[in-house]
Write an enzyme that holds these catalytic residues in place. Structure first.
Site, PDB file in Angstrom:
ATOM      1  CE  LYS A 155       5.527   4.637  -1.973  1.00  0.00           C
ATOM      2  NZ  LYS A 155       4.306   4.629  -1.313  1.00  0.00           N
ATOM      3  CG  ASN A 156       4.519   1.278   0.792  1.00  0.00           C
ATOM      4  OD1 ASN A 156       5.062   2.610   0.378  1.00  0.00           O
ATOM      5  ND2 ASN A 156       4.041   0.294   0.932  1.00  0.00           N
TER       6      ASN A 156
ATOM      7  CB  CYS B 203      -2.186   5.817  -5.126  1.00  0.00           C
ATOM      8  SG  CYS B 203      -0.510   5.402  -5.845  1.00  0.00           S
TER       9      CYS B 203
ATOM     10  NE  ARG C  97      -5.275   4.293  -0.193  1.00  0.00           N
ATOM     11  CZ  ARG C  97      -3.881   4.585  -0.538  1.00  0.00           C
ATOM     12  NH1 ARG C  97      -3.597   4.751  -1.370  1.00  0.00           N
ATOM     13  NH2 ARG C  97      -2.881   3.189   0.547  1.00  0.00           N
TER      14      ARG C  97
ATOM     15  CG  ASP D  52     -12.668   3.382  10.122  1.00  0.00           C
ATOM     16  OD1 ASP D  52     -11.979   2.998   9.026  1.00  0.00           O
ATOM     17  OD2 ASP D  52     -12.837   1.606  10.516  1.00  0.00           O
ATOM     18  CD  GLN D  53     -10.669  -0.465  11.998  1.00  0.00           C
ATOM     19  OE1 GLN D  53     -10.050  -1.306  13.790  1.00  0.00           O
ATOM     20  NE2 GLN D  53     -12.027  -0.009  12.218  1.00  0.00           N
TER      21      GLN D  53
ATOM     22  CG  ASP E   3       0.780  -2.055  -3.289  1.00  0.00           C
ATOM     23  OD1 ASP E   3      -0.263  -1.605  -2.332  1.00  0.00           O
ATOM     24  OD2 ASP E   3       1.855  -1.342  -2.386  1.00  0.00           O
TER      25      ASP E   3
ATOM     26  CB  ILE F  96      -6.666  -4.536  -0.460  1.00  0.00           C
ATOM     27  CG1 ILE F  96      -5.779  -6.287  -0.297  1.00  0.00           C
ATOM     28  CG2 ILE F  96      -5.612  -3.784   0.947  1.00  0.00           C
ATOM     29  CD1 ILE F  96      -5.941  -6.488   1.102  1.00  0.00           C
TER      30      ILE F  96
ATOM     31  NE  ARG G  68       2.604   8.470  -4.682  1.00  0.00           N
ATOM     32  CZ  ARG G  68       1.867   7.795  -3.852  1.00  0.00           C
ATOM     33  NH1 ARG G  68       0.256   8.097  -4.752  1.00  0.00           N
ATOM     34  NH2 ARG G  68       1.932   7.501  -2.591  1.00  0.00           N
TER      35      ARG G  68
HETATM   36  C1  UD1 Z   1      -0.610   0.497   2.796  1.00  0.00           C
HETATM   37  C2  UD1 Z   1       0.640   0.522   1.558  1.00  0.00           C
HETATM   38  C3  UD1 Z   1       0.343   0.427   0.214  1.00  0.00           C
HETATM   39  C4  UD1 Z   1      -0.718  -0.963   0.594  1.00  0.00           C
HETATM   40  C5  UD1 Z   1      -1.184  -1.238   1.363  1.00  0.00           C
HETATM   41  C6  UD1 Z   1      -2.247  -2.201   1.871  1.00  0.00           C
HETATM   42  C7  UD1 Z   1       1.715   2.506   3.044  1.00  0.00           C
HETATM   43  C8  UD1 Z   1       2.438   3.782   2.520  1.00  0.00           C
HETATM   44  N1  UD1 Z   1       1.382   2.228   1.907  1.00  0.00           N
HETATM   45  O1  UD1 Z   1      -1.948   1.991   2.572  1.00  0.00           O
HETATM   46  O2  UD1 Z   1       0.768   0.805  -0.864  1.00  0.00           O
HETATM   47  O3  UD1 Z   1      -1.174  -1.236  -0.746  1.00  0.00           O
HETATM   48  O4  UD1 Z   1      -0.808  -0.735   2.780  1.00  0.00           O
HETATM   49  O5  UD1 Z   1      -0.658  -2.760   1.681  1.00  0.00           O
HETATM   50  O6  UD1 Z   1       1.954   1.668   3.044  1.00  0.00           O
HETATM   51  N2  UD1 Z   1      -8.998   0.325   6.001  1.00  0.00           N
HETATM   52  C9  UD1 Z   1     -10.120   0.377   6.936  1.00  0.00           C
HETATM   53  N3  UD1 Z   1      -9.764   1.831   7.906  1.00  0.00           N
HETATM   54  C10 UD1 Z   1      -8.673   2.216   7.817  1.00  0.00           C
HETATM   55  C11 UD1 Z   1      -7.781   1.906   8.014  1.00  0.00           C
HETATM   56  C12 UD1 Z   1      -7.593   0.989   6.075  1.00  0.00           C
HETATM   57  O7  UD1 Z   1     -11.327   0.598   6.335  1.00  0.00           O
HETATM   58  O8  UD1 Z   1      -8.799   2.878   9.389  1.00  0.00           O
HETATM   59  C13 UD1 Z   1      -9.112  -0.504   4.645  1.00  0.00           C
HETATM   60  C14 UD1 Z   1      -8.417  -0.074   3.488  1.00  0.00           C
HETATM   61  O9  UD1 Z   1      -9.841   0.990   2.957  1.00  0.00           O
HETATM   62  C15 UD1 Z   1      -8.848  -0.952   2.543  1.00  0.00           C
HETATM   63  C16 UD1 Z   1      -7.434  -1.862   3.370  1.00  0.00           C
HETATM   64  O10 UD1 Z   1      -8.367  -1.877   4.990  1.00  0.00           O
HETATM   65  O11 UD1 Z   1      -9.417  -1.544   2.273  1.00  0.00           O
HETATM   66  C17 UD1 Z   1      -5.530  -2.243   3.778  1.00  0.00           C
HETATM   67  O12 UD1 Z   1      -6.036  -0.628   4.258  1.00  0.00           O
HETATM   68  P1  UD1 Z   1      -3.859  -0.366   4.892  1.00  0.00           P
HETATM   69  O13 UD1 Z   1      -4.034  -1.764   5.170  1.00  0.00           O
HETATM   70  O14 UD1 Z   1      -4.149   0.798   5.963  1.00  0.00           O
HETATM   71  O15 UD1 Z   1      -3.439   0.160   3.801  1.00  0.00           O
HETATM   72  P2  UD1 Z   1      -2.070   1.620   3.821  1.00  0.00           P
HETATM   73  O16 UD1 Z   1      -1.844   1.407   4.763  1.00  0.00           O
HETATM   74  O17 UD1 Z   1      -3.718   3.125   3.442  1.00  0.00           O
END
Ligand code: UD1
Length: 430
Positions: A22-23, A117, A122, A125-126, A305, A327, A397
Site C-alpha cells: 500500500k505505501n 491514522c 504528523r 514541515d519537512q 507499523d 516515531i 484502508r
Molecule cells: C509513512 C507511512 C506510515 C509509517 C510512517 C513511518 C505512508 C502513507 N505512511 O507515514 O504507514 O508509519 O511512514 O514509517 O507511507 N515528521 C516531521 N515533519 C515532516 C514529516 C514527518 O516532523 O514534515 C515526523 C513525523 O511526525 C513522524 C516522523 O517524522 O514523527 C516520521 O514520519 P514520516 O516518515 O513522514 O511518516 P509518513 O510519511 O506520514
C-alpha cells in the site's frame, strides 16, 4: 455497522499470498500522473486508500482504467484541475503526494491538508522545507495547502527528521526540476526505493534511493512505463505475527525476505522458527513465546507499523517486555482494548511495559487505527472465546481481504453487519 466476529483458539496454518505494498502503491499512483503517456501499474493492492487516490485522480481529469483487480492503466494527458479535495482524500495521509507530483509536472498544486491514522502529530514541515528549497512558494489556508513556482530548480536539502513522506514528495518534485537535487538524511524504506525505481522506469534520473543520500538530476519529461509494485512488508509482517500468537505455522508467499529482516529477527528472539526462501518466509511457533525489548526506528529498524502486532505477541510471552515507540507519539491507543482482553500493559510516555499473561479472553473491541486494528484482530484470534472488532473500515484502508486471508489459514472469522449475523456466527462456531 460492519464488524469482524472472531472466535479465537485455532492455530493459523497454511500459506497466504501477500499483495502489493500500500505505501508504495500510493506514491506510485500519484507519480503516474507526472507523465502524459499511459502508465500500467501491476500488483496494486485493492484497498480503500488506493481506491480513494484513484477516485481523486479521476476527479482532476486523469483517465483511470482497471484492467483487472490489481492492474490499472493511467493516462494523465488531460488533467484539468490542479486542486485535489473532497472527503475521501481529506481522510488519507497520502493525498499529500499530489503536491509533489502536480508541483513537479505543472508547477502548481493545491491539496486538502492530509488526515490519516490518528497516531500522533504528523507534521509536514519537512515537505514544505523541500518544496521551498526547490523554489516553490507554499501557503496553507482554509484547510488547503498550495505550492506554486514559476520554475523549480535543483537544490541541496537536509531533512531534519527521517521522513518517508517528505523524502517521497521532494523526490517527485525534483525529478522534473532543472538541475540537480540532493536529499540528505533521506528515508530508506523499501517503498521509497520502489517509487524511485518507478520514476526511473519513466525516464527520471534518481540515484541512491535506499541510502541516506538521494541524488536526482532533473529531466524534461517522463514517459510511459509498465511497473510491478513490491510486496507489502507490513501485510506480510502482520501474518507472521498472527502465526506467532496463535502458535501456528504460516508461510507468507510473494514477499521479499530482505524487507522482513527486522521482523524475522524479533520473531526468532521471542522463540519462533523462521525459514526464508527466495520469495517466501515460513513462521513456525511451536514453543512458548519469550519476552524481548523492541524500539521502533526508520528502516532498516523495526517498523512503527508493526509495533502493535509485536506488542500483542509480547503480551502473551513469558516475562516482561519493553516496547519503545520512537516515531509517532500516539501509537499506544490500542493498549486499553488489549487490556480489556486480559493483557497486562502499562504505558509511560513513549514506552509500553508489558508483563506477559498466559491467555487473552474474547471481548468487544474497537480498531483505533489501521495497524492497531489488525493487531487487535490477531489478539482476538489468540483469545479464548468470541470477540467482535468494530471500526474495521480502518483495517480495510490497508489490508485487502484481511478476514478472507485469515480464514484461508483456518481462522474462525466473519465480517458481520447485524446482530442476527453475529448470532449466526456464534451458532456456527458452537
Ligand atoms: C509513512 C507511512 C506510515 C509509517 C510512517 C513511518 C505512508 C502513507 N505512511 O507515514 O504507514 O508509519 O511512514 O514509517 O507511507 N515528521 C516531521 N515533519 C515532516 C514529516 C514527518 O516532523 O514534515 C515526523 C513525523 O511526525 C513522524 C516522523 O517524522 O514523527 C516520521 O514520519 P514520516 O516518515 O513522514 O511518516 P509518513 O510519511 O506520514
Amino acid at each position: 455497522m460492519e464488524q469482524y466476529a472472531v472466535c479465537g483458539g485455532n492455530p493459523l496454518v497454511g500459506e497466504v499470498e501477500i499483495g502489493g505494498a500500500k505505501n508504495a502503491a500510493l506514491p506510485i499512483l500519484a507519480a503516474s500522473l507526472m507523465s502524459d503517456e499511459t502508465v500500467l501499474i501491476e500488483n496494486m493492492p485493492d484497498v480503500r486508500d488506493t481506491n480513494i487516490l484513484l477516485d481523486a485522480m479521476k476527479g482532476i481529469g486523469v483517465h483511470v482504467e482497471r484492467t483487472d483487480r490489481h492492474s490499472v492503466k493511467i493516462n494523465a494527458s488531460q488533467v484539468h484541475h490542479l486542486t485535489v479535495e473532497g472527503d475521501g482524500v481529506k481522510k488519507i495521509r497520502a493525498s499529500y503526494y499530489f503536491l509533489g507530483a502536480l508541483l513537479g509536472k505543472y508547477k502548481s498544486a493545491t491539496v486538502v491538508l492530509p488526515g490519516g491514522c490518528d497516531i500522533g502529530c504528523r507534521a509536514i514541515d519537512q515537505h514544505i522545507k523541500g518544496f521551498k528549497a526547490l523554489g516553490a512558494s507554499v501557503q496553507i489556508a482554509h484547510g488547503m495547502i498550495t505550492a506554486q513556482a514559476d520554475r523549480l530548480t535543483g537544490s541541496h536539502i537536509y531533512l531534519d527528521v527521517v521522513s518517508v513522506g517528505a523524502t517521497i514528495n521532494i523526490m517527485m518534485a525534483a525529478v522534473l526540476a532543472e538541475g540537480r537535487t540532493t536529499i540528505e538524511n533521506a528515508a530508506k524504506e523499501p517503498h521509497v526505493v520502489d517509487l524511485a525505481n518507478f520514476l526511473n522506469s519513466m525516464g527520471a534520473n534518481i540515484k541512491g534511493a535506499g541510502t541516506d543520500v538521494i541524488r536526482i538530476r532533473g529531466v524534461n519529461r517522463l514517459h510511459a512505463t509498465e511497473y510491478t509494485i513490491i510486496p507489502d512488508q507490513i501485510e506480510a509482517g502482520t501474518f507472521m505475527f498472527a502465526a506467532a500468537v496463535t502458535k501456528g505455522d504460516v508461510t507468507v508467499k510473494n514477499v521479499i525476505p530482505k524487507h522482513l529482516e527486522s521482523i524475522s529477527a524479533k520473531l526468532v528472539e521471542i522463540g519462533c522458527e523462521v525459514q526464508e526462501s527466495d520469495d517466501a518466509v515460513r513462521v513456525v511457533a511451536s514453543r512458548p513465546l519469550r519476552h524481548t525489548h523492541v524500539k521502533t526506528l526508520p528502516y532498516p529498524g523495526f517498523p512503527t507499523d508493526m509495533q502493535p502486532q509485536i506488542a500483542v505477541a509480547l503480551g502473551l510471552s513469558t516475562g516482561t517486555s519493553i516496547v519503545t515507540e520512537s516515531i509517532f507519539e500516539n501509537r499506544f491507543r490500542y493498549v486499553d482494548e488489549l487490556i480489556r482482553m486480559g493483557a497486562s500493559i502499562k504505558v509511560e510516555g513513549n514506552t509500553a511495559i508489558i508483563d506477559g499473561v498466559s491467555r487473552y479472553t474474547g471481548a468487544s473491541i474497537n480498531a483505533p487505527d489501521l495497524r492497531a486494528g489488525a493487531a487487535l484482530v490477531i489478539a482476538a484470534l489468540a483469545a479464548e472465546g468470541v470477540s467482535t472488532v468494530d471500526d474495521i473500515r480502518y483495517i480495510e484502508r490497508g489490508y485487502e481481504d484481511f478476514h478472507l486471508k485469515l480464514k484461508g489459514l483456518g481462522a474462525q472469522i466473519e465480517k458481520v453487519e447485524t446482530e442476527r449475523e453475529l448470532q449466526k456466527f456464534r451458532l456456527k462456531i458452537g
